[in-house]
Design an enzyme around this catalytic site. Structure first.
Site, PDB file in Angstrom:
ATOM      1  N   GLY A  98       1.644  -3.807   3.790  1.00 55.38           N
ATOM      2  CA  GLY A  98       2.502  -2.708   3.360  1.00 55.38           C
ATOM      3  C   GLY A  98       3.545  -2.355   4.399  1.00 55.38           C
ATOM      4  O   GLY A  98       3.599  -2.922   5.489  1.00 55.38           O
ATOM      5  N   LYS A 116      13.813   1.112   9.348  1.00 56.15           N
ATOM      6  CA  LYS A 116      12.737   0.352   9.987  1.00 56.15           C
ATOM      7  C   LYS A 116      12.518   0.878  11.401  1.00 56.15           C
ATOM      8  O   LYS A 116      13.441   0.933  12.205  1.00 56.15           O
ATOM      9  CB  LYS A 116      13.088  -1.136  10.040  1.00 56.15           C
ATOM     10  CG  LYS A 116      11.997  -1.987  10.685  1.00 56.15           C
ATOM     11  CD  LYS A 116      12.356  -3.452  10.657  1.00 56.15           C
ATOM     12  CE  LYS A 116      11.271  -4.291  11.327  1.00 56.15           C
ATOM     13  NZ  LYS A 116      11.586  -5.735  11.300  1.00 56.15           N
ATOM     14  N   GLY A 129       4.023   2.384  14.006  1.00 54.34           N
ATOM     15  CA  GLY A 129       5.093   2.688  13.066  1.00 54.34           C
ATOM     16  C   GLY A 129       6.487   2.657  13.664  1.00 54.34           C
ATOM     17  O   GLY A 129       7.463   2.948  12.981  1.00 54.34           O
ATOM     18  N   ASP A 259       4.216 -12.206   3.011  1.00 56.35           N
ATOM     19  CA  ASP A 259       4.744 -10.841   2.974  1.00 56.35           C
ATOM     20  C   ASP A 259       6.143 -10.758   3.589  1.00 56.35           C
ATOM     21  O   ASP A 259       6.776  -9.697   3.542  1.00 56.35           O
ATOM     22  CB  ASP A 259       3.796  -9.866   3.681  1.00 56.35           C
ATOM     23  CG  ASP A 259       3.540 -10.244   5.130  1.00 56.35           C
ATOM     24  OD1 ASP A 259       2.958 -11.315   5.354  1.00 56.35           O
ATOM     25  OD2 ASP A 259       3.925  -9.481   6.037  1.00 56.35           O
ATOM     26  N   ASN A 260       6.632 -11.873   4.147  1.00 53.45           N
ATOM     27  CA  ASN A 260       7.995 -11.916   4.674  1.00 53.45           C
ATOM     28  C   ASN A 260       8.927 -12.730   3.791  1.00 53.45           C
ATOM     29  O   ASN A 260      10.032 -13.084   4.212  1.00 53.45           O
ATOM     30  CB  ASN A 260       8.006 -12.517   6.088  1.00 53.45           C
ATOM     31  CG  ASN A 260       7.332 -11.626   7.108  1.00 53.45           C
ATOM     32  OD1 ASN A 260       7.245 -10.421   6.910  1.00 53.45           O
ATOM     33  ND2 ASN A 260       6.848 -12.202   8.187  1.00 53.45           N
ATOM     34  N   ASP A 269      13.190  -9.667   7.338  1.00 57.24           N
ATOM     35  CA  ASP A 269      12.221  -9.502   8.426  1.00 57.24           C
ATOM     36  C   ASP A 269      12.516 -10.424   9.601  1.00 57.24           C
ATOM     37  O   ASP A 269      11.787 -11.378   9.870  1.00 57.24           O
ATOM     38  CB  ASP A 269      10.791  -9.710   7.914  1.00 57.24           C
ATOM     39  CG  ASP A 269      10.343  -8.590   7.001  1.00 57.24           C
ATOM     40  OD1 ASP A 269      11.070  -7.593   6.889  1.00 57.24           O
ATOM     41  OD2 ASP A 269       9.279  -8.704   6.376  1.00 57.24           O
TER      42      ASP A 269
END
Length: 496
Positions: A98, A116, A129, A259-260, A269
């Site tokens: 996620g 980001k 984060g 996920d990229n 990414d």
């Protein structure tokens, strides 16, 4: 600044916002606001991305927008959220992932805007984060460099910094990149709902992607009545075309986890990426990739492996395994054809045809093998070859090789192949295909070190050159020169 200041009046910059992703349902995301950072400052700004968003360029100088794009103040009309997805990392199922440090503000003008490095989310796992200045500058510059090269990519509006300390291998400083794309949906979004047996949500997601980005899939003749198989084929073909662009320009992504991978066939990414210096087909640019899974020459096969994972995720909707396999087959034809077309353009073969294909392929392979054997600088070779066609002087190309006899043999074959092509036309195509400037790791590192001292001039200069990398830019030749010896010691990992 504390979280209480999130109640400040939202800034209105005149953009019309919506968030269609938020309409998919609560299973897809968590609503939350960005976390603030103290004393932000501008590091780099892209006026071309601002224009694409419909943002008045004057806003890129405003202290109000600086606060918004740091996460310190809300923007009117946005609905900030972090999305959930899963994925395979380094070939292994990693489970739920996620947006661990990215927050989607919404979409404006058909483009999604993401911050980001904007703080913890429910998907941060063991992370904080945050993003650091070093990786944020690299992503900002490479996003715009890929755009300048004509390669499908997410964009970067800006990068802002803060002296807030962030711990990685050492203590660094924080930064936030504002990223822009038609969508940030990944293969991993589909894997998430398929893996958890949430087929209703899987269908909602697939229908959303089809209706918004691939409407032709509903009228596919090949997969009549099965838009999900048609979607898989369309994504396979876009991905094949993208990877062909990477291989032709010498771009290593570095971490091609599912996920990229963008469902729209975009480069997203930017982590441990690298543009090749010396041409080494087996080059591994990610220091974390101990087994070399994501080596440069493995990227085409890894992309296909990732598409196979997407096909498995879509199988509950496609229904028949044979249909899914048929949808993936187009990758095997689209990639080699797209790669060959781009490489022939790099050679200036404007008359390439079926009748010349066999000989042209052999010439190309022999050139690439010679480049690999001698570890010739990839970008400089192709640019010099372009100028060689323009002025018929091959000496600067010969100077790149130790084995002059082998180089001369290749150049003679190449010259004979061009006999019936007007030199000017071939050179013009080559100079528009073979860039003079790419974002080499050492150039990025120099910009980063200067930025740590609050000198952002190198970021600005590189952005200017990389936005138009095929132009000569007199006076800036040093940015297109060979990398210094110390560049070979730069190590880039997944840490950011």
């Amino acid at each position: 600044m504390t979280m209480a200041t999130q109640n400040l009046t939202a800034l209105d910059v005149g953009l019309a916002w919506r968030n269609s992703f938020a309409q998919l349902g609560k299973s897809f995301y968590t609503p939350l606001a960005p976390w603030p950072l103290p004393a932000p400052y501008w590091v780099g700004r892209s006026t071309s991305t601002a224009r694409e968003l419909g943002l008045n360029e004057s806003w890129l100088d405003s202290p109000e927008l600086l606060q918004v794009l740091t996460g310190n103040q809300p923007m009117a009309g946005t609905q900030p959220l972090a999305s959930v997805y899963s994925g395979h990392q380094f070939g292994q199922w990693a489970g739920q992932l996620g947006d661990g440090r990215a927050i989607l503000l919404g979409e404006t003008g058909g483009l999604e805007v993401q911050l980001k490095g904007s703080g913890l989310t429910p998907y941060s796992r063991m992370g904080d984060g945050r993003a650091v200045l070093r990786s944020s500058i690299r992503e900002f510059l490479c996003s715009e460099a890929m755009q300048g090269l004509g390669i499908a990519t997410s964009r970067a509006l800006c990068v802002v910094g803060s002296d807030a300390p962030i711990r990685r291998e050492t203590v660094e400083t924080a930064a936030v990149v504002t990223r822009v794309a038609p969508s940030f949906i990944r293969f991993g979004h589909f894997e998430h709902f398929s893996h958890h047996g949430q087929h209703a949500q899987l269908k909602v997601l697939a229908d959303y992607v089809i209706d918004r980005f691939y409407p032709a899939c509903r009228a596919s003749d090949k997969f009549a009545g099965n838009p999900y198989a048609a979607l898989l084929e369309a994504v396979s073909e876009r991905t094949a075309a993208l990877v062909a662009q990477w291989q032709a320009v010498g771009f290593c992504h570095g971490v091609l986890n599912t996920d990229n991978m963008s469902i729209l066939g975009l480069t997203i990414d930017y982590g441990p990426f690298q543009f090749l210096d010396a041409f080494n087909p087996g080059h591994v640019c990610n220091h974390s990739d101990q087994e070399g899974r994501y080596a440069f020459d493995k990227q085409p096969n890894i992309a296909y492996w990732n598409l196979f994972c997407l096909g498995q995720a879509l199988l509950p909707l496609i229904g028949e395994q044979e249909l899914a396999i048929a949808a993936l087959e187009s990758y095997k034809t689209v990639f080699p054809a797209a790669f060959e077309r781009r490489m022939f353009a790099k050679l200036g073969l404007i008359d390439a045809s079926d009748s010349t294909a066999t000989a042209d392929r052999a010439l190309l392979q022999d050139i690439l093998q010679l480049l690999a054997k001698e570890q010739v600088d990839y970008t400089i070779f192709w640019r010099r070859l372009s100028h060689c066609n323009a002025d018929t002087d091959a000496q600067t190309v010969r100077d790149l090789f130790v084995d002059r006899s082998a180089a001369d043999a290749c150049l003679l074959r190449y010259s004979e192949r061009l006999e019936h092509i007007p030199r000017g036309l071939a050179a013009d195509l080559m100079l528009k295909t073979n860039p003079k400037f790419v974002l080499r790791n050492y150039l990025g590192e120099q910009a980063i070190q200067a930025a740590k001292l609050k000198d952002f001039s190198q970021v600005e200069t590189l952005l200017m050159l990389l936005e138009s990398p095929f132009e000569e830019h007199p006076g800036f030749d040093k940015y297109a020169d060979f990398p210094p010896d110390w560049a070979g010691g730069i190590e880039i990992s997944c840490s950011s």
